[in-house]
Design a protein around this motif. Structure first.
Motif, PDB file in Angstrom:
ATOM      1  N   LYS A 295      66.929 -31.262  18.889  1.00 65.74           N
ATOM      2  CA  LYS A 295      66.554 -31.452  17.834  1.00 65.74           C
ATOM      3  C   LYS A 295      65.446 -31.364  17.816  1.00 65.74           C
ATOM      4  CE  LYS A 295      71.452 -32.987  15.209  1.00 65.74           C
ATOM      5  NZ  LYS A 295      71.125 -34.038  14.444  1.00 65.74           N
ATOM      6  N   HIS A 296      63.975 -31.959  18.693  1.00 66.27           N
ATOM      7  CA  HIS A 296      63.250 -32.191  18.176  1.00 66.27           C
ATOM      8  C   HIS A 296      62.681 -32.090  19.541  1.00 66.27           C
ATOM      9  CE1 HIS A 296      65.091 -34.103  13.635  1.00 66.27           C
ATOM     10  NE2 HIS A 296      65.143 -34.790  14.935  1.00 66.27           N
ATOM     11  N   ALA A 297      62.582 -32.057  20.381  1.00 69.48           N
ATOM     12  CA  ALA A 297      61.787 -32.150  21.579  1.00 69.48           C
ATOM     13  C   ALA A 297      60.942 -30.965  21.949  1.00 69.48           C
ATOM     14  CB  ALA A 297      62.068 -33.216  23.015  1.00 69.48           C
ATOM     15  N   ASN A 298      61.819 -30.287  21.540  1.00 69.36           N
ATOM     16  CA  ASN A 298      61.960 -28.424  22.111  1.00 69.36           C
ATOM     17  C   ASN A 298      61.519 -28.803  23.425  1.00 69.36           C
ATOM     18  OD1 ASN A 298      60.167 -25.945  22.257  1.00 69.36           O
ATOM     19  ND2 ASN A 298      58.605 -26.531  22.432  1.00 69.36           N
ATOM     20  N   THR A 299      62.649 -29.127  23.904  1.00 71.63           N
ATOM     21  CA  THR A 299      62.920 -29.225  25.685  1.00 71.63           C
ATOM     22  C   THR A 299      64.358 -29.472  26.227  1.00 71.63           C
ATOM     23  OG1 THR A 299      62.179 -30.449  27.782  1.00 71.63           O
ATOM     24  CG2 THR A 299      62.630 -31.438  26.018  1.00 71.63           C
ATOM     25  N   ASP A 319      61.999 -36.970  28.164  1.00 73.45           N
ATOM     26  CA  ASP A 319      61.852 -36.646  27.778  1.00 73.45           C
ATOM     27  C   ASP A 319      60.849 -36.367  28.150  1.00 73.45           C
ATOM     28  OD1 ASP A 319      60.799 -35.830  25.434  1.00 73.45           O
ATOM     29  OD2 ASP A 319      63.034 -36.632  24.553  1.00 73.45           O
ATOM     30  N   MET A 320      60.690 -34.568  28.364  1.00 70.92           N
ATOM     31  CA  MET A 320      59.159 -34.480  28.983  1.00 70.92           C
ATOM     32  C   MET A 320      58.524 -33.683  28.011  1.00 70.92           C
ATOM     33  SD  MET A 320      58.064 -36.233  30.555  1.00 70.92           S
ATOM     34  CE  MET A 320      56.087 -35.778  30.784  1.00 70.92           C
ATOM     35  N   GLY A 321      59.271 -33.706  26.474  1.00 72.52           N
ATOM     36  CA  GLY A 321      58.851 -32.709  25.427  1.00 72.52           C
ATOM     37  C   GLY A 321      57.714 -33.291  24.462  1.00 72.52           C
ATOM     38  N   ASN A 322      58.118 -32.445  23.657  1.00 67.75           N
ATOM     39  CA  ASN A 322      56.587 -32.563  22.533  1.00 67.75           C
ATOM     40  C   ASN A 322      56.332 -34.157  22.137  1.00 67.75           C
ATOM     41  OD1 ASN A 322      57.072 -29.461  21.627  1.00 67.75           O
ATOM     42  ND2 ASN A 322      57.256 -30.219  20.021  1.00 67.75           N
ATOM     43  N   GLY A 323      57.173 -35.381  22.205  1.00 69.23           N
ATOM     44  CA  GLY A 323      56.385 -36.560  21.755  1.00 69.23           C
ATOM     45  C   GLY A 323      55.841 -36.395  19.875  1.00 69.23           C
ATOM     46  N   PHE A 324      55.847 -37.845  19.761  1.00 69.69           N
ATOM     47  CA  PHE A 324      55.117 -37.517  18.311  1.00 69.69           C
ATOM     48  C   PHE A 324      54.007 -38.899  18.777  1.00 69.69           C
ATOM     49  CE2 PHE A 324      59.137 -40.007  18.724  1.00 69.69           C
ATOM     50  CZ  PHE A 324      58.921 -41.328  18.761  1.00 69.69           C
ATOM     51  N   ASN A 325      52.946 -38.877  17.360  1.00 76.57           N
ATOM     52  CA  ASN A 325      51.940 -39.900  17.335  1.00 76.57           C
ATOM     53  C   ASN A 325      53.016 -40.660  16.245  1.00 76.57           C
ATOM     54  OD1 ASN A 325      50.249 -41.456  16.202  1.00 76.57           O
ATOM     55  ND2 ASN A 325      48.694 -39.954  16.044  1.00 76.57           N
ATOM     56  N   MET A 326      53.025 -42.622  17.495  1.00 73.58           N
ATOM     57  CA  MET A 326      53.832 -43.297  17.053  1.00 73.58           C
ATOM     58  C   MET A 326      52.780 -44.301  15.950  1.00 73.58           C
ATOM     59  SD  MET A 326      55.163 -45.010  19.960  1.00 73.58           S
ATOM     60  CE  MET A 326      56.430 -46.125  19.137  1.00 73.58           C
ATOM     61  N   SER A 327      51.532 -43.338  16.209  1.00 71.57           N
ATOM     62  CA  SER A 327      51.562 -44.677  14.714  1.00 71.57           C
ATOM     63  C   SER A 327      50.960 -44.153  13.154  1.00 71.57           C
ATOM     64  CB  SER A 327      49.219 -44.491  14.865  1.00 71.57           C
ATOM     65  OG  SER A 327      48.646 -43.554  15.119  1.00 71.57           O
ATOM     66  N   GLN A 328      51.847 -42.787  13.837  1.00 71.18           N
ATOM     67  CA  GLN A 328      51.779 -41.507  12.154  1.00 71.18           C
ATOM     68  C   GLN A 328      53.338 -41.569  11.491  1.00 71.18           C
ATOM     69  OE1 GLN A 328      49.911 -37.926  12.921  1.00 71.18           O
ATOM     70  NE2 GLN A 328      47.499 -38.763  13.084  1.00 71.18           N
ATOM     71  N   VAL A 329      54.067 -41.962  12.505  1.00 69.57           N
ATOM     72  CA  VAL A 329      55.727 -41.699  11.944  1.00 69.57           C
ATOM     73  C   VAL A 329      56.146 -43.264  12.417  1.00 69.57           C
ATOM     74  CG1 VAL A 329      57.830 -41.802  13.284  1.00 69.57           C
ATOM     75  CG2 VAL A 329      55.620 -39.349  14.094  1.00 69.57           C
ATOM     76  N   ASN A 330      56.577 -43.492  10.736  1.00 70.92           N
ATOM     77  CA  ASN A 330      57.784 -44.586  10.319  1.00 70.92           C
ATOM     78  C   ASN A 330      58.939 -44.417  11.353  1.00 70.92           C
ATOM     79  OD1 ASN A 330      58.790 -47.125   9.152  1.00 70.92           O
ATOM     80  ND2 ASN A 330      57.452 -46.910   7.136  1.00 70.92           N
ATOM     81  N   LEU A 331      58.870 -45.317  12.736  1.00 69.57           N
ATOM     82  CA  LEU A 331      60.357 -45.163  12.557  1.00 69.57           C
ATOM     83  C   LEU A 331      62.017 -46.081  11.969  1.00 69.57           C
ATOM     84  CD1 LEU A 331      59.735 -46.067  16.218  1.00 69.57           C
ATOM     85  CD2 LEU A 331      59.627 -43.831  15.109  1.00 69.57           C
ATOM     86  N   ILE A 353      60.489 -48.273  22.127  1.00 69.77           N
ATOM     87  CA  ILE A 353      60.969 -46.584  21.811  1.00 69.77           C
ATOM     88  C   ILE A 353      58.810 -46.512  21.841  1.00 69.77           C
ATOM     89  CG2 ILE A 353      60.968 -44.535  20.583  1.00 69.77           C
ATOM     90  CD1 ILE A 353      63.606 -45.653  19.474  1.00 69.77           C
ATOM     91  N   LYS A 354      58.518 -45.629  23.937  1.00 67.77           N
ATOM     92  CA  LYS A 354      57.023 -44.837  23.095  1.00 67.77           C
ATOM     93  C   LYS A 354      57.404 -43.604  23.710  1.00 67.77           C
ATOM     94  CE  LYS A 354      56.330 -49.403  26.021  1.00 67.77           C
ATOM     95  NZ  LYS A 354      55.412 -49.786  27.001  1.00 67.77           N
ATOM     96  N   SER A 355      55.930 -43.445  22.800  1.00 67.83           N
ATOM     97  CA  SER A 355      56.395 -41.833  22.599  1.00 67.83           C
ATOM     98  C   SER A 355      54.437 -41.336  22.969  1.00 67.83           C
ATOM     99  CB  SER A 355      56.959 -41.136  21.539  1.00 67.83           C
ATOM    100  OG  SER A 355      56.510 -39.675  21.685  1.00 67.83           O
ATOM    101  N   ILE A 356      54.333 -40.284  23.525  1.00 69.92           N
ATOM    102  CA  ILE A 356      53.261 -39.899  22.957  1.00 69.92           C
ATOM    103  C   ILE A 356      53.300 -37.751  22.843  1.00 69.92           C
ATOM    104  CG2 ILE A 356      50.921 -39.235  24.613  1.00 69.92           C
ATOM    105  CD1 ILE A 356      51.241 -41.519  26.267  1.00 69.92           C
ATOM    106  N   GLU A 357      51.950 -37.619  22.296  1.00 70.65           N
ATOM    107  CA  GLU A 357      52.275 -36.889  22.115  1.00 70.65           C
ATOM    108  C   GLU A 357      51.873 -35.812  22.537  1.00 70.65           C
ATOM    109  OE1 GLU A 357      50.808 -35.177  17.668  1.00 70.65           O
ATOM    110  OE2 GLU A 357      48.841 -36.761  18.030  1.00 70.65           O
ATOM    111  N   ASN A 358      52.632 -34.399  22.863  1.00 69.65           N
ATOM    112  CA  ASN A 358      52.942 -33.233  23.954  1.00 69.65           C
ATOM    113  C   ASN A 358      53.183 -33.829  25.735  1.00 69.65           C
ATOM    114  OD1 ASN A 358      52.141 -31.697  22.209  1.00 69.65           O
ATOM    115  ND2 ASN A 358      49.329 -32.223  22.432  1.00 69.65           N
ATOM    116  N   LYS A 359      53.344 -35.236  25.717  1.00 62.60           N
ATOM    117  CA  LYS A 359      53.826 -36.135  26.295  1.00 62.60           C
ATOM    118  C   LYS A 359      55.837 -36.382  26.764  1.00 62.60           C
ATOM    119  CE  LYS A 359      49.493 -36.586  27.657  1.00 62.60           C
ATOM    120  NZ  LYS A 359      47.589 -38.128  29.093  1.00 62.60           N
ATOM    121  N   GLY A 360      56.475 -36.124  25.673  1.00 65.23           N
ATOM    122  CA  GLY A 360      57.650 -36.476  26.097  1.00 65.23           C
ATOM    123  C   GLY A 360      57.241 -38.156  24.641  1.00 65.23           C
TER     124      GLY A 360
END
Length: 369
Positions: A295-299, A319-331, A353-360
């Motif tokens: 739904k969200h990762a664009n991969t 996944d190596m998809g969009n990822g997201f900024n964890m400091s700006q998203v309330n999980l 959970i670990k995520s980086i924008e544009n790195k998955g």
């Protein structure tokens, strides 16, 4: 305000516990009753798993030194009472003469300890089953009377019995939910799915009969839409009931990835042999992660690593998809992630959970066996 008698206090706590249906609100409320109804001024509860990992799950009126940095001093470092509990040497309410954690907090922030230097501790139990520890403290008090310790044992037994009751109730509810999901899956497969498939076949046959181009295009659209609906229905059925799980976790995951139309790369280290409740929850966790990727990762690709040894099952989902900024998203507001957390907790695991924008995104789960 006059404190209740000990018998009246036990009655109040018992009445409260009998009405509670959620573990954490139950512990918070029982702890509040205990501290406000006695000379104790603060208390806290640890849950402890089978390998000695402990979690601070409830506290009331902690002094500033112990509450600092999200209760850092209560959660880190060695702890005699936890070690004694794990070694089965702590079987009843006891005075803790020297608490390393309180000592550390005292040395770092002496002015914020409110005179707390020692505490009493008691295991939370139901029958032979242990869940953790209840600790209490009073300013400038180094030992607690036999009456105090007997009260603690009574309260701990009440809380332990309530924990067990809630666990059993939740298990019954989960069994009922599984039964209802299976019924819905059967109904969707036997009724709605078959109707959609019939519409698809009828539209396909109609295309071969009519020669009028507008009608042929309309029937073609109906056929394509029906096929999409059939695919969505199969996905819903799989989410309700993991068909194929009886043939193994990897088999079921690969079948579900085909329905989602994403590429799944699975690596396995060790023999993945799990109890049924653990296997289904692990499947649901990975399923939720795959859904989020779709739904969200664009991969269109997900990597899953499963490693099992004598102590743990370790799962890494990447996944190596969009990822997201964890400091700006309330999980906490993500339904999918909360679902994964609840299922991980149900099998006494940990989830990171670990995520980086544009790195998955990487999801790491560890489950004790």
């Amino acid at each position: 305000m006059e404190k209740p008698t000990r018998l009246a206090l036990l009655k109040e706590i018992a009445e409260f516990l009998n009405e509670e249906t959620e573990t954490y609100s139950m512990m918070n409320g029982a702890l509040k009753y205990l501290i406000e109804g006695t000379e104790f001024t603060t208390g806290w509860i640890f849950f402890i798993d089978d390998v000695g990992q402990h979690e601070l799950v409830s506290h009331f009126e902690l002094p500033g030194a112990l509450a600092r940095d999200n209760c850092k001093y209560m959660s880190e470092g060695t702890c005699w009472c936890v070690q004694a509990y794990q070694n089965k040497k702590l079987t009843k309410a006891s005075n803790i003469i020297n608490c390393s954690r309180i000592n550390l907090a005292n040395r770092a922030h002496h002015e914020e300890t409110n005179g707390i230097t020692h505490h009493a501790t008691v295991p939370l139990r139901s029958g032979e089953e242990l869940f953790g520890l209840l600790n209490v403290a009073t300013p400038y008090k180094t030992t607690y009377s036999e009456e105090d310790l007997e009260l603690l044992e009574s309260v701990a037994l009440q809380i332990g019995s309530a924990i067990k009751r809630i666990i059993l109730t939740d298990q019954e509810k989960e069994a009922a939910r599984i039964s209802e999901r299976n019924r819905l899956a059967r109904d969707l497969h036997d009724a709605v799915n078959q109707l959609l498939f019939s519409v698809k076949l009828t539209a396909h046959a109609a295309q071969g009969i009519t020669k009028e181009s507008v009608s042929r295009n309309a029937f073609n659209l109906i056929e394509d839409t029906s096929q999409q609906a059939v695919n969505e229905m199969r996905s819903l059925i799989w989410q309700l009931k993991p068909v194929g799980l009886e043939q193994g976790l990897v088999y079921a995951l690969k079948n579900y990835s085909e329905i989602l139309q994403i590429k799944l790369n699975v690596s396995v280290d060790g023999l993945i042999n799990l109890p049924s409740p653990v296997e289904e929850n692990v499947y649901r966790i990975i399923q939720e992660a795959m859904n989020n990727t779709k739904k969200h990762a664009n991969t269109g690709e997900v990597k899953v690593s499963l490693t099992q040894n004598n102590q743990y099952l370790t799962i890494d989902i990447e996944d190596m998809g969009n990822g997201f900024n964890m400091s700006q998203v309330n999980l906490n507001y993500s339904h999918g992630i909360n679902n994964m957390r609840q299922r991980t907790k149900a099998i006494k695991g940990t989830l990171d959970i670990k995520s980086i924008e544009n790195k998955g995104t990487n999801i790491h789960v560890q489950v004790p066996l």
